[in-house]
Design a protein around this motif. Structure first.
Motif, PDB file in Angstrom:
ATOM      1  N   TRP A  12      -8.193  -8.982  11.949  1.00 43.95           N
ATOM      2  CA  TRP A  12      -6.776  -9.194  12.287  1.00 43.95           C
ATOM      3  C   TRP A  12      -6.609  -9.774  13.685  1.00 43.95           C
TER       4      TRP A  12
ATOM      5  N   HIS B  34      -3.287  -9.428  16.487  1.00 41.49           N
ATOM      6  CA  HIS B  34      -2.041  -9.648  15.763  1.00 41.49           C
ATOM      7  C   HIS B  34      -1.536  -8.313  15.233  1.00 41.49           C
ATOM      8  N   GLY B  35      -0.255  -8.277  14.940  1.00 39.74           N
ATOM      9  CA  GLY B  35       0.302  -7.111  14.252  1.00 39.74           C
ATOM     10  C   GLY B  35       1.095  -6.204  15.170  1.00 39.74           C
ATOM     11  N   SER B  36       1.743  -5.250  14.537  1.00 41.66           N
ATOM     12  CA  SER B  36       2.494  -4.190  15.228  1.00 41.66           C
ATOM     13  C   SER B  36       2.437  -3.008  14.272  1.00 41.66           C
ATOM     14  N   ARG B  37       2.915  -1.859  14.687  1.00 43.61           N
ATOM     15  CA  ARG B  37       2.866  -0.707  13.759  1.00 43.61           C
ATOM     16  C   ARG B  37       3.608  -1.036  12.471  1.00 43.61           C
TER      17      ARG B  37
ATOM     18  N   GLU C 158       4.426  -4.066  11.199  1.00 40.46           N
ATOM     19  CA  GLU C 158       3.781  -5.141  10.418  1.00 40.46           C
ATOM     20  C   GLU C 158       2.513  -4.644   9.722  1.00 40.46           C
ATOM     21  N   ASN C 159       1.761  -3.812  10.422  1.00 43.65           N
ATOM     22  CA  ASN C 159       0.524  -3.307   9.811  1.00 43.65           C
ATOM     23  C   ASN C 159       0.835  -2.425   8.602  1.00 43.65           C
TER      24      ASN C 159
ATOM     25  N   LEU D  87       1.749  -4.668   5.739  1.00 45.08           N
ATOM     26  CA  LEU D  87       0.572  -5.358   5.201  1.00 45.08           C
ATOM     27  C   LEU D  87      -0.291  -4.401   4.379  1.00 45.08           C
TER      28      LEU D  87
ATOM     29  N   PRO E  37      -8.255  -3.933  12.291  1.00 42.67           N
ATOM     30  CA  PRO E  37      -7.080  -4.078  13.153  1.00 42.67           C
ATOM     31  C   PRO E  37      -7.491  -3.948  14.631  1.00 42.67           C
TER      32      PRO E  37
ATOM     33  N   TYR F 144      -4.505   0.371  16.845  1.00 43.70           N
ATOM     34  CA  TYR F 144      -3.916   0.661  15.535  1.00 43.70           C
ATOM     35  C   TYR F 144      -4.916   1.275  14.555  1.00 43.70           C
TER      36      TYR F 144
ATOM     37  N   ALA G  31      -4.101   3.036  10.944  1.00 43.09           N
ATOM     38  CA  ALA G  31      -4.582   2.322   9.752  1.00 43.09           C
ATOM     39  C   ALA G  31      -5.465   3.254   8.921  1.00 43.09           C
TER      40      ALA G  31
ATOM     41  N   LEU H 147      -4.154 -11.746   7.157  1.00 46.93           N
ATOM     42  CA  LEU H 147      -2.854 -11.205   7.566  1.00 46.93           C
ATOM     43  C   LEU H 147      -1.805 -11.382   6.482  1.00 46.93           C
TER      44      LEU H 147
END
Ligand code: PEP
Length: 253
Positions: A10, A13-16, A18-19, A22, A42, A46, A50, A237
């Motif tokens: 990943w 990239h990402g946020s809580r 968005e993760n 996904l 991740p 995160y 995850a 992603l």
């Protein structure tokens, strides 16, 4: 027969939120009885969340990097035992972004693989040439140098459960993947180089291709004899892309 691996890197990239979205999409559409091992990597912060969201699913967790040291005054670093502690089973070592942007040497990458394997993490060792190396006909030389540094320090045992990822730098994030023939050529070279040290382990080693793998090109890349799955950046992603890639890997071998 080698069990394929598909690992999603990943990157940063990402946020809580968005993760979570996904992962929910991956879990709700993931086929049952996957043959391929499926790993998501991740950012460090995160990982624990995850791990919680993935619990009980076929998805495994990996770190994107690991410190070569076991503990101590190394501000900003994360050790192999910490990754283990939060539920990681895999870790990427020697990604080209680490080698190029953070000047990680072949020897440091080897120490990272050693540290990871020592704590029971399965390393995914990345190797690959830059465009200038390929144009100058130095692809095999570069890959041999990167691989040998690790094999010298670590031996071949880490390859029983771990993997090598061939990632030509010119193909990462560029939309320009290696052709299946180019990938096969380097994968066969890597396997032969490992076989010079241990033929049994070489035959069992998973060699992943990485570099602009997408839903549309995964099947032809994974159809090659020495391609045992992929290390996927951008396409990991997007749940639908990643699941299509996973389905293609499930059929390889
Ligand atoms: C990677 O991050 O290792 C990678 C292969 O990226 P991409 O799939 O986006 O080329």
């Amino acid at each position: 027969m080698r069990r394929p691996i598909v690992a999603g890197n990943w990157k940063m990239h990402g946020s809580r939120a968005e993760n979570a979205e996904l992962i929910e999409n991956l879990l709700s559409h993931c086929p049952e009885n996957l043959r391929a091992a499926c790993v998501v990597c991740p950012p460090f912060v995160y990982l624990q969340e995850a791990a919680r969201l993935l619990r009980g699913s076929p998805f495994l967790l990996g770190g994107q990097d690991v410190c070569a040291e076991s503990h101590g005054a190394f501000t900003g670093e994360v050790s192999a035992s910490m990754l283990k502690d939060v539920g990681c089973e895999y870790v990427i070592a020697g990604h080209s972004e680490r080698r190029l942007l953070y000047r990680e040497s072949d020897q440091l990458v080897a120490r990272k693989v050693h540290a990871a394997h020592g704590k029971g993490l399965q390393p995914i060792l990345c190797v690959g040439e830059q465009l200038a190396d390929r144009d100058a006909g130095r692809t095999h030389d570069v890959v041999a140098r990167q691989l040998d540094a690790v094999l010298e320090l670590c031996g071949t045992a880490f390859l029983e459960q771990g993997a090598v990822a061939y990632e030509p730098v010119w193909a990462i994030g560029t939309g320009r993947n290696a052709t299946p023939e180019q990938a096969q050529d380097v994968h066969a070279f890597i396997r032969t180089r490992i076989a010079a040290r241990d033929a049994r382990i070489a035959a069992a080693t998973r060699i992943l291709y990485g570099g602009s793998v997408k839903a549309g090109n995964a099947a032809e890349l994974f159809a090659m004899a020495d391609v045992d799955g992929g290390l996927i950046g951008g396409a990991s992603l997007k749940a639908d892309e990643f699941l299509t890639i996973l389905a293609a890997a499930d059929k390889c071998g």
